[in-house]
Design an enzyme around this catalytic site. Structure first.
Site, mmCIF file in Angstrom:
data_model
loop_
_atom_site.group_PDB
_atom_site.id
_atom_site.type_symbol
_atom_site.label_atom_id
_atom_site.label_comp_id
_atom_site.label_asym_id
_atom_site.label_seq_id
_atom_site.Cartn_x
_atom_site.Cartn_y
_atom_site.Cartn_z
ATOM 1 N N HIS A 43 16.270 -4.016 -85.835
ATOM 2 C CA HIS A 43 16.428 -2.549 -85.426
ATOM 3 C C HIS A 43 17.497 -2.710 -84.372
ATOM 4 C CE1 HIS A 43 11.832 -2.297 -86.869
ATOM 5 N NE2 HIS A 43 12.658 -1.598 -87.691
ATOM 6 N N ASP A 68 16.348 -3.502 -81.153
ATOM 7 C CA ASP A 68 15.824 -4.875 -81.003
ATOM 8 C C ASP A 68 17.316 -5.812 -80.263
ATOM 9 O OD1 ASP A 68 13.298 -4.851 -81.940
ATOM 10 O OD2 ASP A 68 13.996 -5.267 -84.116
HETATM 11 C C1 XUL Z 1 8.092 0.145 -92.343
HETATM 12 C C2 XUL Z 1 8.787 -0.820 -92.721
HETATM 13 C C3 XUL Z 1 9.806 -1.244 -91.638
HETATM 14 C C4 XUL Z 1 11.311 -1.422 -92.201
HETATM 15 C C5 XUL Z 1 12.524 -1.735 -91.291
HETATM 16 O O1 XUL Z 1 6.993 0.343 -93.124
HETATM 17 O O2 XUL Z 1 8.709 -1.567 -93.703
HETATM 18 O O3 XUL Z 1 9.468 -2.233 -91.081
HETATM 19 O O4 XUL Z 1 10.992 -2.671 -92.875
HETATM 20 O O5 XUL Z 1 12.595 -0.684 -90.324
#
Ligand code: XUL
Ligand code: MN
Length: 350
Positions: free
Chosen positions: A54, A57
């Site tokens: 992210h 992160d």
């Molecule tokens: C949510 C999900 C997230 C995405 C990344 O369900 O899968 O973790 O993969 O933001």
């Protein structure tokens, strides 16, 4: 990396959020926090080469930082990845934590909140560029509604497309991988399936750079078969990445270990990926699996190594699957015989 009997060398990835403290909506955290930065040293020894991020992160607290500060921090992370021999697979804007995204970002009814979401996404693109990631992933967490009447759905789709085009225009090399999910945290999410994502790709100003990331559990939550969803994306050359995991029926998003609820469905996902040559152009086998709350210690990583191991066992099952038996059964339209063969093959009998 694991070299298997045929040509594809699979590379694995996950994101730091997969190593968690085990909190859930019904209880507190059950493990002591493992230092965020220390997580990256775990990847290689566990057999993983790719890191999914992210944006925060990479750059914690990024909303309060200047572009120069963001760039400096992202550059440090890039250096750390290089030292560890790791690759940044993608960076995803976390558009579901900030006060401006309570009712969505790109589809919020508030113009200033929509602007926040766009600005944040463009900062994510900057971070992706800095860490060497080829793509941003849009998990459209709060782009949806809790009650239908609260948003104009047609306008919402137009706004999502407008945002995609602005991102494509902002950086001429970045790819956008949309990760569809039908619900949670919203009741009804926009872009619930890969079909929706790929329609947006073709409607965009540069279709080649808009692809999908398919999470097994998300497809199952939409009542769909994950291997068919993957096949659909692959048929359009639009499978940017995967989040392999599993799901035990239509519940909350469980992110169970790959293959743990439905081994045959997992086999078919691996079969479709193998048959298409997925991975041969460097695509990662991404995992999005949650540690069991009951597991003790810190960090807890067995869910990741087990899912990776299971994937590799299923690759062997796919490579030893007898195509001649399949061909004969299909030719005779004897699907009963084919089904028994598949089940016995998975069980290692007969
Ligand atoms: C949510 C999900 C997230 C995405 C990344 O369900 O899968 O973790 O993969 O933001
Ligand atoms: Mn996911």
């Amino acid at each position: 990396m694991d070299r298997m009997s045929t040509s594809t060398i699979y590379r694995f990835s996950f994101g730091p959020w997969n190593i968690s403290e085990g909190g859930d909506p019904f209880g507190p955290e059950v493990r002591s926090a493992y230092d965020h930065e220390a997580k990256y040293a775990l990847f290689k020894p566990m057999g993983f080469d790719g890191v999914q991020f992210h944006d925060d992160d990479v750059v914690p607290g990024m909303d309060d930082l200047s572009p120069e500060q963001i760039s400096r921090k992202a550059g440090e992370v890039k250096g750390m990845l290089g030292n560890q021999g790791l690759f940044a697979e993608f960076v995803a804007p976390r558009l579901w934590f900030a006060p401006q995204t309570v009712d969505g970002g790109y589809t919020s009814n508030s113009a200033s909140d929509r602007q926040y979401a766009l600005d944040r996404t463009l900062k994510t693109v900057d971070i992706a560029r800095e860490v060497g990631a080829p793509a941003v992933v849009l998990w459209l967490a709060r782009e949806g509604s809790y009650i239908r009447e609260s948003k104009n759905a047609k306008l919402a789709y137009e706004r999502i497309l407008e945002t995609i085009n602005k991102v494509l225009d902002y950086d001429k090399a970045i790819e956008i991988w949309i990760e569809p999910k039908p619900n949670e945290p919203t009741d009804q999410a926009y872009v619930p399936t890969i079909g929706h994502a790929i329609a947006l790709a073709y409607a965009s100003s540069d279709p080649k750079r808009v692809k999908g990331l398919i999470e097994s559990a998300h497809a199952m939550l939409a009542g769909l078969d994950a291997s068919d969803e993957m096949a659909f994306a692959l048929a359009h050359d639009k499978l940017g990445s995967v989040h392999l995991n599993d799901q035990n029926g239509l519940k909350y998003d469980q992110d169970k270990n790959f293959g743990s609820a439905n081994l045959r469905a997992a086999f078919n996902q691996v079969r479709v990926l193998e048959e298409s040559g997925y991975g041969s152009k460097g695509e990662f086998i991404g995992l999005d699996v949650k540690a069991m709350r009951t597991q003790q210690g810190s960090p807890v990583t067995a869910h990741l190594t087990s899912s990776r191991e299971l994937f590799l066992h299923l690759v062997e099952k796919v490579r030893t699957y007898d195509r001649e038996i399949e061909r004969q059964c299909v030719e005779a339209r004897d699907y009963e015989a084919l089904e028994l063969y598949v089940l016995k093959h998975l069980m290692g009998v007969g």
